[in-house]
Structures are given as structure tokens and as C-alpha cells.
Design an enzyme around this catalytic site. Structure first.
Site, PDB file in Angstrom:
ATOM      1  CB  CYS A 128      31.030 -37.389  -5.658  1.00 53.76           C
ATOM      2  SG  CYS A 128      31.919 -38.947  -6.030  1.00 53.76           S
TER       3      CYS A 128
ATOM      4  CD  GLU B  69      33.135 -36.814  -9.386  1.00 53.86           C
ATOM      5  OE1 GLU B  69      33.945 -38.044  -9.468  1.00 53.86           O
ATOM      6  OE2 GLU B  69      31.870 -36.495 -10.040  1.00 53.86           O
TER       7      GLU B  69
ATOM      8  CB  CYS C 243      33.338 -41.076  -8.244  1.00 55.63           C
ATOM      9  SG  CYS C 243      31.759 -41.911  -8.396  1.00 55.63           S
TER      10      CYS C 243
ATOM     11  CG  ASN D 171      36.405 -43.244 -13.642  1.00 60.49           C
ATOM     12  OD1 ASN D 171      37.314 -42.785 -14.275  1.00 60.49           O
ATOM     13  ND2 ASN D 171      35.656 -44.077 -14.236  1.00 60.49           N
ATOM     14  CB  ILE D 172      39.797 -46.735  -9.223  1.00 58.26           C
ATOM     15  CG1 ILE D 172      40.924 -45.626  -9.619  1.00 58.26           C
ATOM     16  CG2 ILE D 172      40.243 -47.926  -9.248  1.00 58.26           C
ATOM     17  CD1 ILE D 172      41.702 -45.267  -8.308  1.00 58.26           C
ATOM     18  CD  GLU D 173      34.321 -48.365 -14.613  1.00 54.37           C
ATOM     19  OE1 GLU D 173      33.897 -47.361 -15.140  1.00 54.37           O
ATOM     20  OE2 GLU D 173      34.593 -49.566 -15.241  1.00 54.37           O
ATOM     21  CG  ASN D 174      36.204 -53.864  -7.382  1.00 52.48           C
ATOM     22  OD1 ASN D 174      35.626 -54.841  -7.361  1.00 52.48           O
ATOM     23  ND2 ASN D 174      37.502 -53.795  -7.022  1.00 52.48           N
ATOM     24  CB  ALA D 175      35.120 -57.396 -11.156  1.00 50.63           C
TER      25      ALA D 175
ATOM     26  CB  CYS E 158      27.291 -39.673  -8.192  1.00 51.04           C
ATOM     27  SG  CYS E 158      28.532 -40.159  -7.020  1.00 51.04           S
TER      28      CYS E 158
END
Length: 135
Positions: free
Chosen positions: A90, A58, A56, A45-49, A87
Site C-alpha cells: 500500500c 488503502e 487492502c 479491505n476486500i479479502e479473497n479465498a 503495509c
């Protein structure tokens, strides 16, 4: 698909989780997607502000596989600190390429748990069933 077992695929997912960028949730997730060619595509997973732009694990694995030319996907292993299934977003993306995909995760007690994508997403959109549903 011979060659790689569920536990080995799950280990690849756990390794992928180490690459996660999750400063907001603190919830690193890893995925490992097995193609019929035998190649494994990891994702994290690569989150962002701007939370809606987070991707996600997947989907990262799926996009890596598809952008490498893979179209026959066999199994997805998913690892997270607390067991979870993919989720809905995905699942819908996975259904585009692999409606028969098997998904495996490690349960609370270390046991393997497996479900089919169709068990988790019972009414996927598709070319045969456009947005708005099939009648």
C-alpha cells in the site's frame, strides 16, 4: 487543506471499515483518502479465498481516487480494530501519487498518531529510482 479535521477523516475511515469483506481474517480495515479538491475517497479491505488477491483498504481508497481523476492526495486516515500502519504494498502504491502524503491513525488509547509516508517507506521505487535501487 482546510475544512476537514483528522478526527473527522478518521471517522470516515471507521465508517468504511463497516463495509469490509473480511471473512478470513476477521480484521476489517477502513481508509479515507483526502484529495486536495476536498473530496474524500473511502476504502475497505476486500479479502479473497486466494489470499494473494486480497486488496487492502488503502489501495481501494487510492484506486477510487485515481479512477475519479484525482492526482493530488493530501492525507490518509486508517482505522482498524488494532492500530496499524499501511503495509509495504500500500505504501508503494500511495508513493506513486503522493510521496508527501500524511497518514493518521488512532492509537491504543484513542490518541491521534501521524506519520509521513516517507517515514514508513524509506526507499520507494519511482521513476527517479527504478527497481534495483538508486546508486
Amino acid at each position: 487543506m482546510k475544512g476537514i479535521g483528522d478526527r473527522e477523516l478518521l471517522l470516515k475511515a471507521r465508517e468504511a471499515a463497516r463495509m469490509a469483506y473480511a471473512p478470513y481474517s476477521g480484521f476489517p480495515v477502513g481508509a479515507a483518502l483526502l484529495a486536495s479538491s476536498g473530496l474524500i475517497f473511502p476504502g475497505c479491505n476486500i479479502e479473497n479465498a486466494s489470499y494473494g488477491l486480497t486488496v487492502c483498504a488503502e489501495r481501494v481508497a487510492l484506486f477510487r481516487a485515481v479512477s475519479s481523476g484525482e492526482r493530488e492526495l493530501v492525507k490518509l486516515a486508517l482505522w482498524a480494530p488494532v492500530p496499524c500502519w499501511p503495509c509495504g504494498a500500500c505504501l508503494q502504491c500511495l508513493a506513486e501519487f503522493a510521496p508527501g502524503l500524511r497518514i493518521v491513525r488512532q492509537g491504543e488509547k484513542g490518541e491521534l498518531q501521524e506519520k509521513g509516508l516517507g517515514e514508513l517507506l524509506t526507499a520507494a521505487f519511482s521513476l527517479q529510482c527504478p527497481p534495483g535501487g538508486c546508486i
